[in-house]
Motif scaffolding. Structure first.
Motif, short mmCIF file in Angstrom:
data_model
loop_
_atom_site.label_atom_id
_atom_site.label_comp_id
_atom_site.label_asym_id
_atom_site.label_seq_id
_atom_site.Cartn_x
_atom_site.Cartn_y
_atom_site.Cartn_z
N TRP A 21 32.62 52.61 64.03
CA TRP A 21 32.65 51.16 64.01
C TRP A 21 32.21 50.64 62.64
N GLY A 22 31.14 51.20 62.08
CA GLY A 22 30.67 50.78 60.76
C GLY A 22 31.69 51.07 59.67
N LEU A 23 32.32 52.23 59.74
CA LEU A 23 33.34 52.57 58.75
C LEU A 23 34.56 51.65 58.85
N MET A 24 34.96 51.32 60.06
CA MET A 24 36.10 50.42 60.24
C MET A 24 35.77 49.02 59.71
N LYS A 25 34.54 48.57 59.94
CA LYS A 25 34.13 47.26 59.44
C LYS A 25 34.11 47.25 57.91
N SER A 26 33.60 48.30 57.32
CA SER A 26 33.57 48.41 55.86
C SER A 26 34.98 48.47 55.29
N MET A 27 35.85 49.25 55.93
CA MET A 27 37.23 49.36 55.45
C MET A 27 37.93 48.00 55.54
N SER A 28 37.66 47.24 56.59
CA SER A 28 38.26 45.93 56.74
C SER A 28 37.81 45.00 55.60
N LYS A 29 36.54 45.06 55.24
CA LYS A 29 36.03 44.25 54.13
C LYS A 29 36.73 44.63 52.83
N GLN A 30 36.86 45.92 52.58
CA GLN A 30 37.48 46.38 51.35
C GLN A 30 38.95 46.01 51.29
N MET A 31 39.64 46.08 52.42
CA MET A 31 41.06 45.73 52.44
C MET A 31 41.25 44.23 52.24
N ASN A 32 40.31 43.42 52.70
CA ASN A 32 40.41 41.98 52.49
C ASN A 32 40.22 41.60 51.02
N LYS A 33 39.52 42.44 50.26
CA LYS A 33 39.32 42.18 48.83
C LYS A 33 40.57 42.47 48.01
N VAL A 34 41.46 43.27 48.53
CA VAL A 34 42.65 43.67 47.78
C VAL A 34 43.65 42.52 47.74
N ASP A 35 44.19 42.25 46.55
CA ASP A 35 45.21 41.22 46.38
C ASP A 35 46.56 41.92 46.32
N PHE A 36 47.39 41.68 47.33
CA PHE A 36 48.66 42.38 47.43
C PHE A 36 49.79 41.69 46.66
N LYS A 37 49.52 40.53 46.08
CA LYS A 37 50.56 39.82 45.34
C LYS A 37 50.74 40.49 43.98
N GLU A 38 51.96 40.85 43.67
CA GLU A 38 52.25 41.49 42.40
C GLU A 38 52.55 40.44 41.35
N ALA A 39 52.08 40.70 40.14
CA ALA A 39 52.39 39.80 39.03
C ALA A 39 53.84 40.04 38.62
N PRO A 40 54.56 39.00 38.23
CA PRO A 40 55.94 39.21 37.82
C PRO A 40 56.01 40.06 36.56
N ASP A 41 57.00 40.91 36.51
CA ASP A 41 57.18 41.81 35.38
C ASP A 41 57.89 41.06 34.26
N PRO A 42 57.25 40.86 33.10
CA PRO A 42 57.89 40.08 32.03
C PRO A 42 59.12 40.76 31.44
N THR A 43 59.17 42.08 31.43
CA THR A 43 60.34 42.77 30.88
C THR A 43 61.55 42.61 31.79
N ALA A 44 61.33 42.57 33.09
CA ALA A 44 62.45 42.40 34.03
C ALA A 44 63.05 41.01 33.89
N GLU A 45 62.21 40.01 33.62
CA GLU A 45 62.70 38.64 33.47
C GLU A 45 63.56 38.50 32.22
N SER A 46 63.14 39.12 31.12
CA SER A 46 63.92 39.03 29.88
C SER A 46 65.24 39.80 30.02
N GLU A 47 65.23 40.90 30.75
CA GLU A 47 66.46 41.67 30.97
C GLU A 47 67.46 40.87 31.81
N SER A 48 66.98 40.14 32.82
CA SER A 48 67.89 39.35 33.65
C SER A 48 68.47 38.19 32.85
N GLU A 49 67.67 37.60 31.95
CA GLU A 49 68.19 36.53 31.09
C GLU A 49 69.26 37.06 30.14
#
Length: 83
Positions: free
Chosen positions: A44-72
């Motif tokens: 139970w303690g490990l699951m609670k700790s893992m939940s806290k750590q997973m909530n700290k993770v930001d899953f949004k990826e920053a846009p890749d600047p090289t991919a944007e220039s290639e598409s242009e």
């Protein structure tokens, strides 16, 4: 009509073996319960700790600047071919 005491006695003879405790049989007992409870609390303690750590993770990826220039560049090339 059959005698009710004989059927009650027959029922009791079937239940008596269920009440007997085999001295050679090993059971977990109190120590087994304590070990199980400690392990359950640890999980139970490990699951609670893992939940806290997973909530700290930001899953949004920053846009890749090289991919944007290639598409242009690809868009500019396609417009140049058309016109």
């Amino acid at each position: 009509m059959p005698d009710m005491s004989s059927s009650a006695a027959l029922a009791m003879t079937h239940l008596i073996p269920l009440a007997e405790v085999d001295e050679n049989k090993v059971t977990p007992g109190v120590l087994g319960f304590i070990v199980f409870a400690v392990m359950a609390l640890a999980v139970w303690g490990l699951m609670k700790s893992m939940s806290k750590q997973m909530n700290k993770v930001d899953f949004k990826e920053a846009p890749d600047p090289t991919a944007e220039s290639e598409s242009e560049a690809a868009a500019v090339e396609s417009k140049a071919k058309q016109g």
